[in-house]
Enzyme design. Structure first.
Site, PDB file in Angstrom:
ATOM      1  N   ARG A 128     -15.026   5.122   5.739  1.00  0.00           N
ATOM      2  CA  ARG A 128     -13.973   4.896   4.756  1.00  0.00           C
ATOM      3  C   ARG A 128     -14.553   4.484   3.412  1.00  0.00           C
ATOM      4  O   ARG A 128     -15.563   3.785   3.346  1.00  0.00           O
ATOM      5  CB  ARG A 128     -13.012   3.801   5.258  1.00  0.00           C
ATOM      6  CG  ARG A 128     -12.277   4.179   6.534  1.00  0.00           C
ATOM      7  CD  ARG A 128     -11.549   2.987   7.135  1.00  0.00           C
ATOM      8  NE  ARG A 128     -10.934   3.333   8.412  1.00  0.00           N
ATOM      9  CZ  ARG A 128     -10.802   2.493   9.435  1.00  0.00           C
ATOM     10  NH1 ARG A 128     -11.234   1.248   9.333  1.00  0.00           N
ATOM     11  NH2 ARG A 128     -10.235   2.886  10.553  1.00  0.00           N
TER      12      ARG A 128
ATOM     13  N   THR B  24      -0.474  12.776   3.708  1.00  0.00           N
ATOM     14  CA  THR B  24      -0.157  13.321   5.019  1.00  0.00           C
ATOM     15  C   THR B  24       1.094  14.203   4.890  1.00  0.00           C
ATOM     16  O   THR B  24       1.616  14.391   3.791  1.00  0.00           O
ATOM     17  CB  THR B  24       0.050  12.197   6.054  1.00  0.00           C
ATOM     18  OG1 THR B  24       0.109  12.754   7.364  1.00  0.00           O
ATOM     19  CG2 THR B  24       1.315  11.396   5.762  1.00  0.00           C
TER      20      THR B  24
ATOM     21  N   ASN C 186      -0.053   5.868   9.520  1.00  0.00           N
ATOM     22  CA  ASN C 186      -0.521   6.181   8.170  1.00  0.00           C
ATOM     23  C   ASN C 186      -0.068   5.085   7.204  1.00  0.00           C
ATOM     24  O   ASN C 186      -0.061   3.939   7.575  1.00  0.00           O
ATOM     25  CB  ASN C 186      -0.039   7.564   7.745  1.00  0.00           C
ATOM     26  CG  ASN C 186      -0.471   8.659   8.719  1.00  0.00           C
ATOM     27  OD1 ASN C 186       0.364   9.382   9.241  1.00  0.00           O
ATOM     28  ND2 ASN C 186      -1.750   8.771   8.972  1.00  0.00           N
TER      29      ASN C 186
ATOM     30  N   VAL D 267      -8.192 -13.140  10.281  1.00  0.00           N
ATOM     31  CA  VAL D 267      -9.480 -13.781   9.994  1.00  0.00           C
ATOM     32  C   VAL D 267     -10.583 -13.308  10.933  1.00  0.00           C
ATOM     33  O   VAL D 267     -11.668 -13.884  10.973  1.00  0.00           O
ATOM     34  CB  VAL D 267      -9.348 -15.321  10.077  1.00  0.00           C
ATOM     35  CG1 VAL D 267      -8.450 -15.841   8.965  1.00  0.00           C
ATOM     36  CG2 VAL D 267      -8.817 -15.770  11.438  1.00  0.00           C
TER      37      VAL D 267
ATOM     38  N   THR E 225      -9.520   7.733  14.278  1.00  0.00           N
ATOM     39  CA  THR E 225      -9.249   9.094  14.728  1.00  0.00           C
ATOM     40  C   THR E 225     -10.423  10.032  14.487  1.00  0.00           C
ATOM     41  O   THR E 225     -10.785  10.827  15.350  1.00  0.00           O
ATOM     42  CB  THR E 225      -7.995   9.643  14.016  1.00  0.00           C
ATOM     43  OG1 THR E 225      -6.884   8.819  14.377  1.00  0.00           O
ATOM     44  CG2 THR E 225      -7.698  11.073  14.430  1.00  0.00           C
TER      45      THR E 225
ATOM     46  N   ASP F 290      -5.133   2.515   7.785  1.00  0.00           N
ATOM     47  CA  ASP F 290      -6.224   1.739   8.402  1.00  0.00           C
ATOM     48  C   ASP F 290      -6.168   0.260   8.028  1.00  0.00           C
ATOM     49  O   ASP F 290      -7.190  -0.421   7.990  1.00  0.00           O
ATOM     50  CB  ASP F 290      -7.604   2.310   8.024  1.00  0.00           C
ATOM     51  CG  ASP F 290      -7.700   3.803   8.267  1.00  0.00           C
ATOM     52  OD1 ASP F 290      -7.455   4.227   9.405  1.00  0.00           O
ATOM     53  OD2 ASP F 290      -7.989   4.546   7.308  1.00  0.00           O
ATOM     54  N   GLU F 291      -4.973  -0.256   7.778  1.00  0.00           N
ATOM     55  CA  GLU F 291      -4.845  -1.653   7.335  1.00  0.00           C
ATOM     56  C   GLU F 291      -4.886  -2.656   8.486  1.00  0.00           C
ATOM     57  O   GLU F 291      -5.053  -3.851   8.257  1.00  0.00           O
ATOM     58  CB  GLU F 291      -3.528  -1.863   6.560  1.00  0.00           C
ATOM     59  CG  GLU F 291      -3.353  -0.992   5.346  1.00  0.00           C
ATOM     60  CD  GLU F 291      -2.599   0.292   5.647  1.00  0.00           C
ATOM     61  OE1 GLU F 291      -2.186   0.969   4.702  1.00  0.00           O
ATOM     62  OE2 GLU F 291      -2.426   0.606   6.847  1.00  0.00           O
TER      63      GLU F 291
ATOM     64  N   HIS G  94      -4.867   3.590  15.896  1.00  0.00           N
ATOM     65  CA  HIS G  94      -4.847   2.129  15.883  1.00  0.00           C
ATOM     66  C   HIS G  94      -5.852   1.614  16.903  1.00  0.00           C
ATOM     67  O   HIS G  94      -5.912   2.106  18.028  1.00  0.00           O
ATOM     68  CB  HIS G  94      -3.453   1.599  16.226  1.00  0.00           C
ATOM     69  CG  HIS G  94      -2.423   1.939  15.201  1.00  0.00           C
ATOM     70  ND1 HIS G  94      -1.084   2.056  15.494  1.00  0.00           N
ATOM     71  CD2 HIS G  94      -2.536   2.192  13.877  1.00  0.00           C
ATOM     72  CE1 HIS G  94      -0.420   2.366  14.392  1.00  0.00           C
ATOM     73  NE2 HIS G  94      -1.280   2.455  13.415  1.00  0.00           N
TER      74      HIS G  94
END
Length: 528
Positions: free
Chosen positions: A405, A339, A324, A516, A400, A117-118, A145
């Site tokens: 989080r 995973t 992932n 940003v 998903t 999730d970056e 994504h």
């Protein structure tokens, strides 16, 4: 005094009493720019040699003075001439090799550097405009994504987000496990949004199929674990990979031979029901469903190994979209809270069928803080107002699953570990704007044993040890200015610049992009 050397050859046919000026054929040494210099050059012709001298480095050959040399000097000049010939040949060879490498086709990779999730999809979307093929190589619909384009939010699970580039082709590689009904639904969603997928999406004939009963098995296993649950997405990814490793899995290419597919499906379904008596599979109904699906999937199924390698050989640019992240890697992550695949750099080779020498840029994506979905250790987690701020401002909910989080400070030892495994050539630092408004920002810079206080090197493989680490933090001043409109690094507040530079210094990898804001163009490019 600077000395300039030039080698000259005098052709026997042109060297006579009327023409004593040698013809220059190569410059053999560099000229250093100084106010005054002494220029010396040598002329060689058969058995005659000349020392051409001038106290002006810019003096032309035809205005220099020729002095005939003795036999000994003549021999030395011939040796020098031969050595320069050899040197020039070597330099030419090196130059050719450099040019070849510069023009060599490469495959670039975008990977998750933390627990997922970056913001990988956003970078892939931005970079994808410059690539001809965008590929997925591991995982399945457990990855998600989210891309925002002109206010419209797109969510991807199986299809590479590079599909938003109208000129790009998308490949789902052999390392992916694919739930075909979900894939077709995702394609339909893109069609409804006006995104053309015609002749633009290809599936590897070697990719394994995720069936509905795989998802059912996933859910039941998770439920059985109770408080020790892994925190999977229940998308059937683990059971599908288990079928693959057990060698009773079914590949997408099997749909081209219906009799073979039918035979293998019946065997797999019966084996699943035998292992899980509470699961019942209507084999006839499933076969009827997949016969219809086959008609839609077969035209998209190709040998992606041949396709990718042939395309690469023909100059096609390829971008791999990682799913992932490294800390969820089944080998390198916080096992067993991981995973079922290898979402680190190795999966590019095994999940796409390419050799290591074809890889070029390896770009790690990392948030300016840290998040994790599901269970497992999270050393820098903040269950407090800071965690609430990061989760709320950062909209930290899974693409998903929709699960909230867990949030915490940036974990430098974890990132150093990730960089070591993947060999990142550059970093994409995302969501820097989420830190805006936090007075004091903490950077987790070291792990120590909570009992002994001793420093811990690397990433502990033992979860017991990882749960007990104490994180040593480095405090930095925050900023309150809105950075969402910043377009250059210099536009960022000074404290934001200091934070980015400190992160870069600690991880040891240059930061090339800084996020940003959530928009497609809310990225600062750093020339590194």
């Amino acid at each position: 005094t600077t000395i300039l050397l030039r080698i000259h050859v005098v052709s026997k046919h042109h060297h006579n009493k009327q023409n004593k000026h040698p013809t220059m054929f190569r410059q053999a040494a560099s000229k250093l720019l100084q106010p005054s210099s002494l220029a010396a050059a040598f002329g060689i012709s058969g058995t005659a040699a000349y020392l051409i001298h001038s106290n002006d480095s810019s003096t032309a050959v035809n205005s220099t003075h020729l002095v005939k040399c003795d036999a000994h000097t003549n021999d030395l000049l011939h040796q020098l001439h031969n050595k320069f010939d050899a040197l020039q040949a070597q330099l030419t060879a090196n130059s050719a090799a450099s040019n070849e490498n510069a023009n060599e086709n490469k495959i670039d990779v975008v990977l998750g550097a933390q627990w997922g999730d970056e913001g990988k999809g956003k970078l892939v979307d931005m970079l994808g405009m410059h690539y001809d093929i965008c590929a997925r190589v591991a995982g399945g619909s457990n990855a998600g994504h989210t891309i925002v384009v002109e206010g419209i939010k797109y969510k991807f699970h199986l299809i590479p987000s590079g599909i938003l580039n109208p000129k790009a082709k998308c490949v789902i590689g052999n390392g992916v496990v694919i739930h075909l009904p979900g894939f077709l639904k995702e394609m339909q969603g893109l069609h409804d949004a006006g995104i053309s997928t015609q002749d633009r999406i290809f599936i590897s004939d070697r990719a394994h199929v995720v069936f509905d009963f795989h998802q059912e098995v996933d859910g039941k296993k998770e439920h059985t674990l109770g408080r020790n649950k892994i925190g999977t997405t229940k998308k059937g990814i683990g059971p599908a990979y288990a079928s693959k490793i057990s060698r009773n899995g079914i590949r997408v290419g099997d749909l081209h031979d219906w009799e073979y597919f039918e035979e293998r499906f019946i065997a797999l379904a019966n084996a699943t029901m035998a292992e899980h008596p509470s699961i019942r599979i209507d084999i006839d109904a499933e076969l009827a469903k997949y016969k219809q699906i086959a008609a839609k999937i077969k035209p998209l199924t190709i040998d992606t190994i041949e396709y990718i390698n042939d395309s690469w050989s023909n100059g096609t640019r390829v971008l791999v979209e990682g799913a992932n992240a490294t800390m969820l890697d089944i080998d390198f992550g916080t096992y067993p809270y991981v995973t079922s695949s290898n979402p680190s750099v190795g999966s590019v080779l095994t999940g796409l069928g390419v050799s290591p020498n074809k890889l070029s840029g390896i770009y790690g994506t990392v948030k300016a803080y840290c998040t994790r979905v599901g269970e497992g250790p999270f050393p820098t987690e903040q269950i407090n107002d800071v965690g609430d701020h990061l989760g709320t401002v950062g909209a930290e909910y899974g693409t998903t699953t929709g699960r909230q989080r867990r949030c915490g400070w940036l974990d430098i030892p974890q990132m150093q570990y990730s960089a070591k495994i993947n060999g990142f050539t550059a970093l994409n630092l995302t969501k820097l704007d989420v830190l805006t408004g936090i007075g004091k920002i903490q950077l987790g810079v070291k792990y120590v044993d909570a009992v002994t206080g001793e420093s811990i090197a690397g990433m502990p493989a033992s979860l017991r040890q990882l749960y007990k680490v104490r994180v040593v933090y480095e405090e930095m001043d925050g900023w309150t200015e809105d950075i969402s409109k910043c377009q250059r690094f210099e536009d960022l507040p000074v404290n934001a610049q200091k934070y980015v530079k400190r992160v870069e210094e600690l991880i040891g990898v240059p930061i090339k992009w800084i996020g940003v804001g959530p928009g497609r163009k809310d990225i600062i490019y750093c020339d590194v």
